[in-house]
Every structure is written in C-alpha cells, then in structure tokens.
Scaffold this motif. Structure first.
Motif: not given
Length: 306
Positions: A183-184, A188, A195-196, A201, A220
């Motif tokens: 996941n995000e 990271e 990853v915003s 991403a 995401l």
C-alpha cells in the motif's frame, strides 16, 4: 488451479475504551470483540470465497484460537496445510481503539507461527512447488518467506509478495517476485520515496522494478490501485459498492481476489480490477475475514461497473 498462501493466523481481540490505561491502572472498557485475523489467513479466506482453490500454510497451537482458525477456514473453503503444537499458543493481537477518534494501538504476537522456519517450508515443498500462484507476506519470519518464494519460482508458480508489515527486503528476495503489492505507506517505507500522488506512486513503482520485480501494484485505498510494469502503467480506479463501514482488511481482500483471478487465467490488469472489486465490497462490512465477499457478489459488481 491451486493458490498456495504462506502466512499467520491471529485471533484479533479488540477493546474499545475512552482512553488507554496508564501503567499500573485498570479502567473500564466500552466494548470487546473477538474475531479471526492475520494477513495470510485473511487473504486465504478472500481467495477461497472469490472462487480460488486456496491452500494456507501456517502453524497453530492446540487451543480455542486454533479451533477458531480451523472453523473459519472450513466455512470459507480454505484447505489448511498447518501443523499444531501443544507447547506454544496460536497467535493473537491486542487492539485498543480510542472511542472518540477511532485511532488504534496494536500489539501482535504471532505465537507458534513466529517459529515458521525454512525447514518447515521445505516440508511443504511439493505443495508450494505445485502451485499455480504463490503468495506470502512478512508476518512470519523473513527466511521462511524467501525460501517459499524460491521453491515457488523454481516450480513455475506466479509469485506475489504483499510486503506487510513493511520491512527491509533484500534485493534477491524482491527478484523472486512477479508481483509486489504494497500500500502507500509500505511503498514509502520500502523505497524511501513519497507516495502522495499518482506520479509519485509511479516513480516508487519504477524503483521496485529496478530491483528486478516484474510488476509493482501499489494499492491506493479510496483511489484504487496502480498497475506498473516495464511495458505499461495503468491506474485502476476504486469501485463503489456502498457506504464504507470499515477499511481494515481491504488490502487482504484485494490480494486474495487478485490471486484468485490470476489462478483462473485472467490477464493481470483484469485481475487487478477483480481485486479492487473484492476490496470495495469488503469495506462495506465490519471485520476482516467475515467481510470477504462471495464470488457472485464480485461478479455482480464488476458487471455493474461495465
């Protein structure tokens, strides 16, 4: 076609209270819930309910929490490949939830599953080597996960690593993976990159490809998922299956659905859409394993999306 999943089962014990107790203090809670958890177990349940032939490799104690695990797997159609040990307990998690905010603090004790070794994996070599799809996470020891990926890759399986909880992963382990599905926040942690945004991403996914991962799929949350390979980069939007009740377990739902879809021969991007549909339905219900949708529900949502 068989999907073999290596992972951990833990019994989730969830306590809700106005605040956490201070050291040496006893306070009254507002509610308590007991249910099945553990990423690998949740993913196996999601895979089986989505129509996959799911086999789950783990270790259990001989206690009521082990009884819970076997009951949950039996109801979902998961085939357990587990050993049971009377000298150690089945895994459990303490989850404190602050009533006003919903914020949580968690202690995970994998119990006997924390002793899964490379030798244990060797003992399941025939099952892993014969898999069509093999998937693992990082809740059991890293050496066990890497050895299982090696055996699966040697047997010709499609390999999936869900790198959760986030940890430092050796490049040689990443090179064994056809798909990595963080996941995000996990992305990271693994890459050291933010990853915003979707562009960020993609940059982080490219970093994973540079480690010889064949394809990175970054989940995401409410923004769906990014499928990123050497030849294409596609954003798959999230699907609306109704009001969101609880997002816990959404990543496990995605991974289980994705693995089931790959095993039945769906193209990777189609499998990502299938995983997104599985996750979208799961968040409309409370709990983790109990929230995983049946195949007919997933097919209906995909048909509605067009």
């Amino acid at each position: 076609m068989p999907v073999v999943i290596l992972g951990v089962f833990v019994a989730d014990t969830t306590y809700r209270a106005d605040r956490a107790p201070r050291m040496g203090e006893t306070i009254m809670g507002n509610s308590f819930a007991l249910g099945p958890g553990g990423k690998g177990s949740n993913q196996a349940v999601a895979c089986a309910k989505a129509g996959g032939e799911a086999h789950f490799i783990s270790k259990l104690g001989i206690d009521p929490f082990a009884d819970m695990a076997l009951k949950v797997w039996g109801a979902a159609g998961v085939t357990p490949a587990v050993t049971q040990h009377e000298d150690m307990a089945t895994g459990a998690a303490y989850i404190f939830v602050e009533e006003a905010t919903g914020d949580n603090a968690i202690i995970i004790c994998p119990g006997v599953a924390g002793t899964i070794s490379a030798a244990d994996i060797e003992a399941r070599g025939d099952l892993i080597g014969g898999a069509d799809v093999f998937m693992t996470q990082l809740e059991q020891p890293m050496q066990a996960a890497q050895r299982a990926l090696e055996i699966a890759r040697a047997g010709g399986a499609t390999t999936i690593l869900n790198p959760a909880p986030a940890a430092e992963i050796a490049d040689e382990m990443l090179a064994l993976c056809d798909y990595v599905t963080p996941n995000e926040s996990e992305t990271e942690s693994i890459t050291g990159l933010p990853v915003s945004t979707l562009d960020e991403a993609r940059e982080a996914a490219e970093h994973l490809l540079a480690k010889d991962v064949s394809c990175a799929i970054i989940t995401l949350g409410e923004n769906g998922a990014l499928y990123h390979s050497a030849t294409e980069s596609v954003h798959v939007p999230a699907m609306d299956a109704g009001a969101v009740v609880e997002t816990t377990g959404a990543g496990d739902a995605f991974n289980g659905g994705f693995a089931a879809a790959l095993a039945e021969g769906r193209a990777p991007l189609e499998a990502v859409r299938f995983g997104c549909a599985t996750a979208a339905i799961s968040v409309t219900r409370p709990g983790t394993a109990p929230s995983m949708p049946a195949r007919a529900e997933i097919d209906a949502l995909l048909a509605k999306q067009g």
